[in-house]
Design a protein around this motif. Structure first.
Motif, mmCIF file in Angstrom:
data_model
loop_
_atom_site.group_PDB
_atom_site.id
_atom_site.type_symbol
_atom_site.label_atom_id
_atom_site.label_comp_id
_atom_site.label_asym_id
_atom_site.label_seq_id
_atom_site.Cartn_x
_atom_site.Cartn_y
_atom_site.Cartn_z
ATOM 1 N N THR A 175 0.845 -1.186 0.000
ATOM 2 C CA THR A 175 0.000 0.000 0.000
ATOM 3 C C THR A 175 0.888 1.246 0.000
ATOM 4 O O THR A 175 2.093 1.182 0.271
ATOM 5 C CB THR A 175 -0.893 0.038 1.251
ATOM 6 O OG1 THR A 175 -0.056 0.161 2.409
ATOM 7 C CG2 THR A 175 -1.752 -1.217 1.364
ATOM 8 N N ASN A 232 -6.717 -4.424 0.052
ATOM 9 C CA ASN A 232 -6.187 -3.472 -0.915
ATOM 10 C C ASN A 232 -5.553 -4.157 -2.117
ATOM 11 O O ASN A 232 -4.740 -3.580 -2.806
ATOM 12 C CB ASN A 232 -5.167 -2.553 -0.226
ATOM 13 C CG ASN A 232 -4.981 -1.238 -0.959
ATOM 14 O OD1 ASN A 232 -4.264 -1.157 -1.932
ATOM 15 N ND2 ASN A 232 -5.641 -0.197 -0.471
ATOM 16 N N ARG A 233 -5.891 -5.443 -2.344
ATOM 17 C CA ARG A 233 -5.386 -6.140 -3.525
ATOM 18 C C ARG A 233 -6.566 -6.445 -4.436
ATOM 19 O O ARG A 233 -7.418 -7.251 -4.116
ATOM 20 C CB ARG A 233 -4.658 -7.424 -3.140
ATOM 21 C CG ARG A 233 -4.201 -8.208 -4.367
ATOM 22 C CD ARG A 233 -3.270 -9.344 -4.055
ATOM 23 N NE ARG A 233 -2.897 -10.013 -5.303
ATOM 24 C CZ ARG A 233 -1.902 -10.879 -5.430
ATOM 25 N NH1 ARG A 233 -1.157 -11.193 -4.382
ATOM 26 N NH2 ARG A 233 -1.637 -11.436 -6.599
ATOM 27 N N GLY A 234 -6.577 -5.823 -5.601
ATOM 28 C CA GLY A 234 -7.736 -5.919 -6.462
ATOM 29 C C GLY A 234 -7.987 -7.290 -7.042
ATOM 30 O O GLY A 234 -9.133 -7.655 -7.315
ATOM 31 N N ASP A 235 -6.909 -8.086 -7.278
ATOM 32 C CA ASP A 235 -7.119 -9.367 -7.939
ATOM 33 C C ASP A 235 -7.337 -10.520 -6.960
ATOM 34 O O ASP A 235 -7.420 -11.671 -7.368
ATOM 35 C CB ASP A 235 -5.960 -9.697 -8.895
ATOM 36 C CG ASP A 235 -4.605 -9.718 -8.207
ATOM 37 O OD1 ASP A 235 -4.511 -9.246 -7.064
ATOM 38 O OD2 ASP A 235 -3.646 -10.214 -8.821
ATOM 39 N N SER A 237 -9.762 -10.076 -3.799
ATOM 40 C CA SER A 237 -10.507 -9.274 -2.837
ATOM 41 C C SER A 237 -11.039 -10.176 -1.727
ATOM 42 O O SER A 237 -11.022 -11.407 -1.842
ATOM 43 C CB SER A 237 -11.677 -8.586 -3.541
ATOM 44 O OG SER A 237 -12.621 -9.570 -3.964
ATOM 45 N N ARG A 261 -1.652 -4.926 1.116
ATOM 46 C CA ARG A 261 -1.889 -5.269 -0.277
ATOM 47 C C ARG A 261 -1.484 -6.720 -0.489
ATOM 48 O O ARG A 261 -2.236 -7.638 -0.241
ATOM 49 C CB ARG A 261 -1.160 -4.294 -1.208
ATOM 50 C CG ARG A 261 -1.466 -4.474 -2.685
ATOM 51 C CD ARG A 261 -1.074 -3.248 -3.483
ATOM 52 N NE ARG A 261 -1.923 -2.104 -3.156
ATOM 53 C CZ ARG A 261 -1.681 -0.842 -3.506
ATOM 54 N NH1 ARG A 261 -0.590 -0.562 -4.205
ATOM 55 N NH2 ARG A 261 -2.517 0.126 -3.173
#
Length: 289
Positions: A175, A232-235, A237, A261
């Motif tokens: 992050t 905070n990790r989009g791939d 969630s 993240r």
């Protein structure tokens, strides 16, 4: 200076032979204790566990811990050929045969790359006692990320992890708040700089670009499993982790840790140590996931 709450002179080090070269292992705890393996993320090495390790040691003094630098990364031997996650899992099996000669099932905690390897191992009956996957998506990388990596890969191969490559790794791993912390940032950058350029390039191809969908493995997991998402990790969630746990069935559950993240052990060591310890307590009491 690297962030470390565990002086290196308290860790036993060795190089363990595997089919992907010798893996650098840092070990601590009673030699006869039940073994817990900590396998780190892509791009970095086992120094990313140093903030969390003392917390685990204090809470679980009878455990032995083995912190493994993945193939081609950290202080492990350089990769000499491309491979894939299954190849890394085979190397992990080789390492476990040396580190755990009595064959007792071990507890596996894998961060990102380490979680991907753990999915393979947790489908082997009798190899693991429990499995924790931290920020470890079961799907392959997205088309957008693949395109971005393909643009940066020649830079990594020719000049190493500098400039845009370094910036991309920091952005993927941490992050903004963590990247601004000098100790956390230096831990990532120092471990990123240890492998040879060719080895890092082969690791990138092998363990990120060659990563495949392992969703079909989830119903085949044989041990209590904990899927740890960050916020905070989009791939991967929290919702993705919940779906993966549901696909694995009643042996698995998911939790979310805030303020992280990809490198959750480095960014939020206390929170991760707490949820992992609670999970181990459930496993030891027979409660499973």
């Amino acid at each position: 200076m690297s962030t470390s709450l565990t002086p290196n002179d308290r860790l036993r080090t060795q190089l363990v032979p595997t089919r992907l070269g010798r893996l650098h292992v840092r070990a601590t705890g009673p030699a006869a204790g039940p073994l817990t393996v900590l396998w780190s993320s892509m791009f970095v090495d086992s120094s990313t566990w140093f903030r969390m390790l003392p917390l685990l040691q204090r809470a679980h003094p009878t455990r032995a811990f083995a912190l493994i630098d993945p193939p081609g990364l950290g202080r492990s031997d350089a990769l000499t050929r491309a491979t894939d996650i299954r190849g890394a899992a085979d190397a992990a099996r080789d390492a476990l045969a040396v580190l755990n000669p009595d064959g007792r099932p071990v507890d596996w905690v894998g961060n990102a790359f380490g979680g991907h390897v753990g999915y393979e191992l947790a489908a082997d009956p009798g190899l693991l006692r429990s499995f924790v996957a931290v920020s470890a998506p079961v799907e392959p990388i997205s088309i957008e990320l693949r395109q971005r990596i393909n643009l940066l890969a020649p830079v990594l191969r020719l000049v190493g992890p500098v400039g845009p490559v370094r910036a991309a790794v920091l952005d993927a791993m941490l992050t903004d708040a963590s990247a601004a912390d000098p100790g956390i940032r230096s831990t990532v950058l120092e471990s990123l700089g240890r492998p040879e350029r060719r080895s890092m390039s082969l690791a990138l191809r092998s363990f990120i670009l060659n990563r495949v969908d392992v969703s079909a493995l989830l119903p085949r997991l044989t041990v209590p499993s904990l899927f740890v998402a960050s916020d905070n990790r989009g791939d991967w969630s929290p919702a993705d982790a919940e779906r993966s746990a549901a696909a694995a069935g009643p042996i698995a559950r998911a939790v979310t840790i805030a303020g992280a993240r990809t490198l959750v052990p480095l960014e939020q060591p206390a929170a991760l140590a707490r949820v992992v310890g609670e999970f181990w307590g459930e496993v030891e009491s027979g409660g499973g996931a």
